[in-house]
Write a protein that holds these residues in place. Structure first.
Motif, PDB file in Angstrom:
ATOM      1  N   TYR A   1     -31.750  -7.669  -6.479  1.00 47.40           N
ATOM      2  CA  TYR A   1     -30.745  -8.604  -5.992  1.00 47.40           C
ATOM      3  C   TYR A   1     -30.293  -9.490  -7.148  1.00 47.40           C
ATOM      4  CZ  TYR A   1     -31.753  -7.467  -1.102  1.00 47.40           C
ATOM      5  OH  TYR A   1     -31.883  -6.848   0.102  1.00 47.40           O
TER       6      TYR A   1
ATOM      7  N   TRP B   1     -27.930 -12.764  -7.759  1.00 44.51           N
ATOM      8  CA  TRP B   1     -27.334 -13.824  -6.953  1.00 44.51           C
ATOM      9  C   TRP B   1     -26.231 -14.542  -7.732  1.00 44.51           C
ATOM     10  CZ3 TRP B   1     -29.098 -13.708  -2.049  1.00 44.51           C
ATOM     11  CH2 TRP B   1     -30.325 -13.093  -1.832  1.00 44.51           C
TER      12      TRP B   1
ATOM     13  N   SER C   1     -25.859 -11.543  -3.126  1.00 41.09           N
ATOM     14  CA  SER C   1     -25.854 -10.327  -3.927  1.00 41.09           C
ATOM     15  C   SER C   1     -24.689  -9.468  -3.434  1.00 41.09           C
ATOM     16  CB  SER C   1     -27.190  -9.580  -3.795  1.00 41.09           C
ATOM     17  OG  SER C   1     -27.125  -8.360  -4.492  1.00 41.09           O
TER      18      SER C   1
END
Length: 1009
Positions: free
Chosen positions: A847, A849, A889
C-alpha cells in the motif's frame, strides 16, 4: 538579486537538453552532467541552490547523490526524477531529505513548479533558522523563571525535603547558589539547608550561630534594603551577626518569605552578589521567593497533617493491642508503651490504677522498656484529678526534679460511674503539649478504662469457668479423629486457660529402642516463632522426653539473657500413654512471671485428654491411609478411562474403531454429528454403502488390507465427487490394533490384528490454499511482466512528450502543424495514462498512501472494465458529486471498484441469460453513485439489476473461497474487497435492492485517517 544556480544530472542527453531549455527560459543558471561521478566532482568545486538528478543511473544512483549533496551543503535542495516503477525508492529519498521527485514522463509546468517551490522552501528555511535563533535567546531567561515557579507550585514535600529541592531549583533555573532558613509558626528557628557549593565558612556560621528572629530584627534596622530584600555585607562594622571573628566573608542577599518582614516564615540567602546587588537578581529571587512562600506553607501544613495522621494510626494500633490483653500487669505496661508511642515528644508516661482494695503505680521512661514502680506525680494530685474527672494540663510544672520547667498532661481513666485510674505524660520542656495531644490522650484513656475493666472481670470469672472449660475441652478434643484438629483444639484451650502467647506440640515415634521426633504442630493464629524460640521449645521437649518426666514443669529465662519480643517463660507438659511417650506440649509467654501451679494442674488434665485423642487419631490415620491407597488406585483407573474418552471426543476429524466384521466398536462425537445419528445408534452397525455411500467399497478394501497385513493404510477421496458425499475432500488412514498374546504362547509369527482405527481428516482447506497459492504465483508473474513492459515504454515516451511540448511552444497556433503537435501531446497523455493504470494493477502487494481522488480511481476502473461491459450489453450510469481528496492507496481503490463492477457484470449476465429461471432483463444497468456523506466520510454505491443474493448466502459473502459462480472461480473477490476497505479504515455492506432486482454495494471511506 542573485540568479539561482541549478545542477542537472541525467545519463540521457535528450532529457538533459529538454530540462536545460525549460529552466533556462525561466531565467535560471543551469549546469548539466551526464555522469553521476562528474556531477559529484562538480559539486565539490561549485555551490548550487538546487540539484536535479535522475534516480536510476548506471554508474551511481540518485540516493547516493542526495546524501553527498546534503553532506556538503545541508541547505541545498534536491529534486529526483524517476520512472513510475521506482516510486518506492523515490519515497525513500523523501525520507532521507529530498525536497520532491518528478515522475517520468513529466511536463514543463510540473518541472518549473517543483524548482520554484524548492527555491522558496530554501529561502524560508534560512529565514526561519535566523528567527528561531533570536527568539530562543530571548525566551531562555523567561523560561528558566517559569520552570522554577512551576516546580515550586507542584511541590508536596515536608519542610526539610522542600529546602533541599529549593536550593537545587535556584541553581538550575536562576544560576544562583542559595541557602534556606526555615522557621515555625511561632517564629522559632527549625533548620538551615545550604547548597553544596555554598561558602563553607557561611555553612559553619549557620550551623554554630543560627540566625534567630531577634537577630534578624536587629539586622534589618542596619542593612541597606533593595526592594523587599536586604544586603548583608560582613565587612560592614557594627552588625550583631555574623560573629566578628569569622574573617573575610562574601556578602549575602537576604530575601524574607513572609507577609511581614518582622516575622518571616523563611529567609532565602543568595551568595555571589555585588554591592549594590544587580536589580535583575533581586527581582528573580523575590519572584522565586513569593512562590516559595506558598510552597513552604503547604509543607508546614503537610507535616502537621502527617504527624497527626501518624499519631492517630499509632493510637489505633495501640488500642488494638490493648483490647487483646487480659493480664492486668501486662495491660498496664502496654498502656504506658502506647502513650509514649502516640505522643512522641513525651519523656515519661505514668499510670495510676486500682480500686477500693488498693492502688498500683507504674511509670515508663522513653527508651527504657523496663517499667518503674514509682511516680514523680504526688498521689494527692492524682486523687484530685480523679475527683474532678477532667483533663489537667500544667505547661510550666516545677515539681519534677528532672526539669525546673516541665510540662504535665494528666487524663482520668474511668467509666461513667467508676474511676479506674489516671494516665499522665511528662516532658522536660515547657509548653510541650497542645490540643491534638489532649484529644489523643482522651481517646487512649477511654480505651484503657474499658480494657482495665475487662481484665478485672476476666480474672474474676476465670476461676469459675475452669471446670466448665475443662469439660468442653475434653468433649472437643475427643470429638475429632484428625490429628491436626485434635492438636489445634488442645492448644487453643490450653492457651486460653493459661494466658500463654505461643503454643506448640512435639510428637515422637518409636524406632527400635530409640524415640525420634516425628511432627511439630503450632497454632495457626499466633505470632510466628523466631528461630531462637523454635530451638528452645524443641530443646525443652527433648529434655522432658529423655528425663522421663510425667508432670508438667516451668522454665524461665535468666533476666540478663531475655531480649524484647522473646519468649521468657515456657511450660512443658508431657503426653504419656502408659509406658509410651507420645510427645509434649509447650506453652510460651513473653512475660517472665507467667504460669503457676494452677496452670500446671489444668494443663495436666488437658494433657491426659489430648493423649487419648492423639492415640485415636493415629489409629484412624493408619486405617485411612490403607483405605486411601485402595481409593487412589480405583480413581486412577477411572481417570485414565475418562481422559481417553475426552481425548477421543475432542478430535474434530472422523475417528472409528471397527472389528473384523467391519462393525463399529467406537466412534467419536464429531463423526456421529456428520452422520446425523447418536453415537449409541452407530455402535455395532456395519460400515456399508448405507452408511458411507460410494466410499464404502474402497474403504472396505483398505480395512481388509490392514487386518491382513498389519500395516497402516491410506486413501484419499476425489474432490470431484458428489456434493453430499461424506468422504468428499477427506484423507483416510487406517492403523492396526494388535491382539495381546498370552504369556504361554511361544509359537512366534506375526501378531494378530484385533481391531482397526479409521482416521478421516478434512483436507478441503488445504487443497483450496494450494490452488490459491498457484493462482497467486501466476498473477505475480503477470504483474512483473506488465511492470517491466510499462517501464520500457516510459523513457521513449518522455522524450516524445517533451519534444512535442517544445514544438508547441515554438509554433504559432495558426500554423497547420500546430494541430498535429497537439494530437501528439494528446496521444502521449493517453498512452501515459494507460501505462500508469497497468502499473497500478501490477503492484498490489504494498500500500502506498498519497492524497488520492476517489473520482479518478472510479473513472480508471470503469475505463478498464469498459470493453467488457459494452460486450455484455451493460450500460453504466454515473452520479458522482464533487469529492475531496483523501489519503489512500490509489491502486488498491482501483482494484476495489474493478472487482465490484465485474461482480455486477456477472450478476447481470446471469440474469440476461435467464440462469435464475426468472424473466430476463431487456438491458443491464450499473449505477455508480458517489457523494460526501458527512464532513468525515465519503460514500460510494454500486448498484446492478442482476440476480441478487440468496438468503442462505448472505452471511458467507466475504468468506475466502466462497463462490456461487462455479468451480473455475476462486471466491476471493469480495474477500479482497473487504480487506482493502478495512485497510483504509472504512466499511463495506452488500444488500439486495428493495422491490427491484439486483444488489447495492455500499462502501464508506474516511476523509482523514
Amino acid at each position: 538579486m542573485d540568479v539561482p544556480n541549478l545542477l542537472v544530472i541525467d545519463d540521457e542527453e535528450e532529457i538533459l537538453k529538454i530540462i536545460r531549455a525549460i529552466l533556462s527560459a525561466e531565467g535560471y543558471r543551469v549546469a548539466t552532467e551526464t555522469d553521476g561521478f562528474q556531477g559529484l566532482a562538480r559539486l565539490a568545486g561549485e555551490r548550487f541552490d538546487v540539484v536535479i538528478s535522475d534516480l536510476m543511473m548506471p554508474d551511481i544512483d540518485g540516493l547516493t547523490i542526495l546524501r553527498e549533496v546534503k553532506k556538503r551543503d545541508p541547505t541545498a535542495e534536491v529534486i529526483l526524477i524517476t520512472a513510475y516503477g521506482s516510486t518506492e525508492t523515490a519515497i525513500e529519498a523523501l525520507r532521507q531529505g529530498a525536497y520532491d521527485y518528478i515522475t517520468k514522463p513529466f511536463n514543463r509546468a510540473d518541472l518549473v513548479h517543483a524548482v520554484k517551490q524548492a527555491l522558496n522552501y530554501r529561502a524560508l528555511h534560512r529565514e526561519k533558522d535566523n528567527l528561531l535563533f533570536r527568539l530562543q535567546q530571548q525566551r531562555d531567561d523567561l523560561q528558566k523563571m517559569l520552570d522554577a515557579a512551576k516546580s515550586l507550585a507542584q511541590m508536596r514535600h515536608l519542610p526539610a525535603d522542600l529546602a533541599r529541592e529549593v536550593n537545587r531549583l535556584a541553581h538550575q533555573h536562576l544560576n544562583a547558589v542559595t541557602a534556606l532558613t526555615v522557621y515555625n509558626a511561632k517564629g522559632r528557628l527549625l533548620f538551615t539547608a545550604t547548597a553544596d557549593m555554598f561558602h563553607p565558612q557561611w555553612q559553619k556560621i549557620f550551623s554554630q550561630h543560627p540566625p534567630h528572629t531577634h537577630i534578624l530584627q536587629s539586622l534589618w534596622s542596619n542593612l541597606p534594603r533593595y526592594s523587599h530584600s536586604f544586603l548583608l555585607d560582613p565587612q560592614q562594622t557594627g552588625l550583631p551577626w555574623p560573629p566578628a571573628e569569622t574573617g573575610n566573608l562574601p556578602p549575602l542577599l537576604m530575601t524574607p518569605l513572609a507577609e511581614s518582614d518582622r516575622s518571616p516564615a523563611a529567609i532565602l540567602w543568595a551568595q555571589g552578589v555585588t554591592n549594590p546587588p544587580a536589580i535583575e537578581l533581586v527581582q528573580k529571587l523575590e519572584i522565586f521567593g513569593s512562590h516559595l512562600h506558598s510552597a513552604l506553607e503547604n509543607a508546614h501544613f503537610l507535616a502537621a497533617q502527617q504527624q497527626m495522621l501518624q499519631a492517630r494510626n499509632r493510637l489505633v494500633e495501640a488500642s488494638r493491642r490493648i483490647t487483646t490483653i487480659l493480664n492486668p500487669t501486662e495491660l498496664l505496661q502496654t498502656i504506658l508503651e502506647a502513650a509514649l508511642a502516640v505522643v512522641e515528644h513525651a519523656g515519661m508516661a505514668v499510670i495510676y490504677a486500682g480500686s477500693a482494695a488498693g492502688w498500683q503505680t507504674l511509670s515508663l521512661t522513653r527508651g527504657d522498656p523496663v517499667p518503674v514502680e514509682s511516680s514523680p506525680v504526688p498521689e494527692s494530685v492524682l486523687r484530685q484529678i480523679l475527683i474532678e474527672r477532667q483533663t489537667t494540663y500544667l505547661p510550666r510544672w516545677s515539681d519534677w526534679p528532672a526539669s525546673p520547667e516541665a510540662s504535665l498532661l494528666a487524663e482520668p481513666i474511668g467509666t461513667t460511674s467508676i474511676p479506674v485510674g489516671v494516665l499522665a505524660l511528662l516532658s522536660d520542656s515547657p509548653d510541650a503539649f497542645d490540643d491534638d495531644d489532649f484529644q489523643l490522650m482522651e481517646m487512649l484513656a477511654d480505651q484503657a478504662a474499658i480494657a482495665l475493666q475487662n481484665a478485672r472481670l476476666y480474672q474474676e470469672a476465670r476461676r469459675a469457668d475452669e471446670l466448665e472449660a475443662l469439660q468442653e475441652t475434653g468433649q472437643a478434643i475427643v470429638s475429632s479423629l484428625d490429628l491436626h484438629d485434635v492438636a489445634m483444639t488442645a492448644m487453643s484451650f490450653a492457651r486460653g486457660l493459661t494466658g500463654a502467647s505461643a503454643c506448640c506440640i512435639h510428637l515422637y515415634r518409636q524406632i527400635g529402642p530409640t524415640i525420634e521426633p516425628d511432627t511439630v504442630i503450632t497454632l495457626d493464629d499466633q505470632k510466628p516463632f523466631g528461630p531462637a524460640d523454635c530451638q528452645k521449645a524443641a530443646e525443652l521437649s527433648r529434655q522432658t522426653v529423655e528425663s522421663g518426666r510425667t508432670e508438667a514443669w516451668i522454665w524461665r529465662a535468666p533476666a540478663q539473657e531475655a531480649a524484647p519480643g522473646d519468649i521468657k517463660a515456657w511450660l512443658s507438659i508431657p503426653l504419656v500413654a502408659g509406658q509410651t511417650v507420645l510427645g509434649t506440649m509447650e506453652l510460651g509467654s513473653e512475660d517472665a512471671r507467667a504460669f503457676n501451679q494452677d496452670d500446671i494442674r489444668l494443663t495436666g488434665i488437658i494433657a491426659v485428654q489430648t493423649t487419648t485423642a492423639v492415640q485415636n487419631a493415629n489409629l484412624f490415620r493408619e486405617l485411612s491411609s490403607a483405605y486411601q491407597d485402595l481409593s487412589r488406585q480405583q480413581e486412577e483407573i477411572l481417570r485414565k478411562t475418562s481422559t481417553l474418552r475426552a481425548l477421543f471426543n475432542s478430535i474434530t476429524d472422523g475417528l472409528y474403531i471397527v472389528d473384523r466384521d467391519h462393525r463399529i466398536v467406537a466412534i467419536n462425537q464429531a463423526e456421529a454429528d456428520r452422520l446425523k445419528q447418536p453415537v449409541d445408534m452407530l455402535i455395532g452397525r456395519v460400515c456399508s454403502a448405507a452408511l458411507w455411500g460410494q466410499a464404502a467399497e474402497p474403504l472396505a478394501e483398505l480395512i481388509d488390507r490392514t487386518f491382513t497385513g498389519g500395516q497402516e493404510g491410506a486413501w484419499e477421496a476425489d474432490t470431484a465427487g458428489p456434493a453430499g458425499d461424506l468422504f468428499r475432500d477427506r484423507s483416510v488412514r487406517t492403523y492396526p490394533i494388535f491382539k495381546t498374546r498370552p504369556e504361554t504362547d511361544t509359537a512366534g509369527g506375526p501378531a494378530e490384528v484385533e481391531q482397526v482405527i479409521i482416521f478421516a481428516q478434512d483436507v478441503s482447506e488445504q487443497r483450496r490454499l494450494q490452488a490459491s497459492l498457484f493462482r497467486s504465483a501466476n498473477l505475480a508473474a503477470v504483474g512483473q511482466l506488465a511492470s517491466s513492459i510499462a517501464h520500457q515504454i516510459n523513457n521513449p515516451l518522455t522524450v516524445v512528450v517533451a519534444n512535442a511540448q517544445l514544438l508547441e511552444m515554438e509554433l504559432d497556433p495558426s500554423s497547420p502543424d500546430y494541430a498535429l503537435v497537439r494530437d501528439i501531446l494528446q496521444a502521449g497523455e493517453q498512452i501515459r495514462h494507460a501505462v500508469q493504470n497497468l502499473l497500478d494493477f501490477s503492484m498490489q502487494e504494498r500500500y502506498e498512501w498519497f492524497e488520492t481522488s476517489v473520482s479518478d480511481t472510479i473513472g480508471d476502473a470503469l475505463l478498464l472494465a469498459g470493453h467488457s461491459l459494452r460486450k455484455s450489453r451493460i450500460r453504466v450510469e454515473e452520479e458522482i458529486a464533487p469529492l475531496p481528496e483523501i489519503i489512500a492507496s490509489a491502486s488498491h481503490l482501483k482494484l476495489l471498484w474493478l472487482n465490484l463492477i465485474l461482480n455486477a457484470r456477472d450478476a447481470i449476465t446471469a440474469r440476461l441469460r435467464g440462469e435464475t429461471g426468472g424473466e430476463p432483463a431487456e438491458e443491464g444497468v450499473i449505477t455508480v453513485r458517489a457523494h460526501q456523506k458527512n464532513p468525515d466520510q465519503l460514500e460510494v454505491q454500486i448498484t446492478d439489476n442482476g440476480v441478487g443474493i440468496l438468503p442462505e448466502h448472505q452471511d458467507r459473502l466475504f468468506h475466502p473461497f466462497f463462490t456461487t459462480k462455479g468451480p473455475k472461480h476462486m471466491g476471493l473477490g469480495l474477500y479482497t474487497c473487504r480487506a482493502i476497505v478495512e485497510r483504509h479504515s472504512g466499511q463495506i455492506d452488500v444488500a439486495n435492492n428493495t422491490g427491484q432486482p439486483g444488489v447495492t454495494v455500499t462502501v464508506v471511506l474516511p476523509v482523514r485517517q
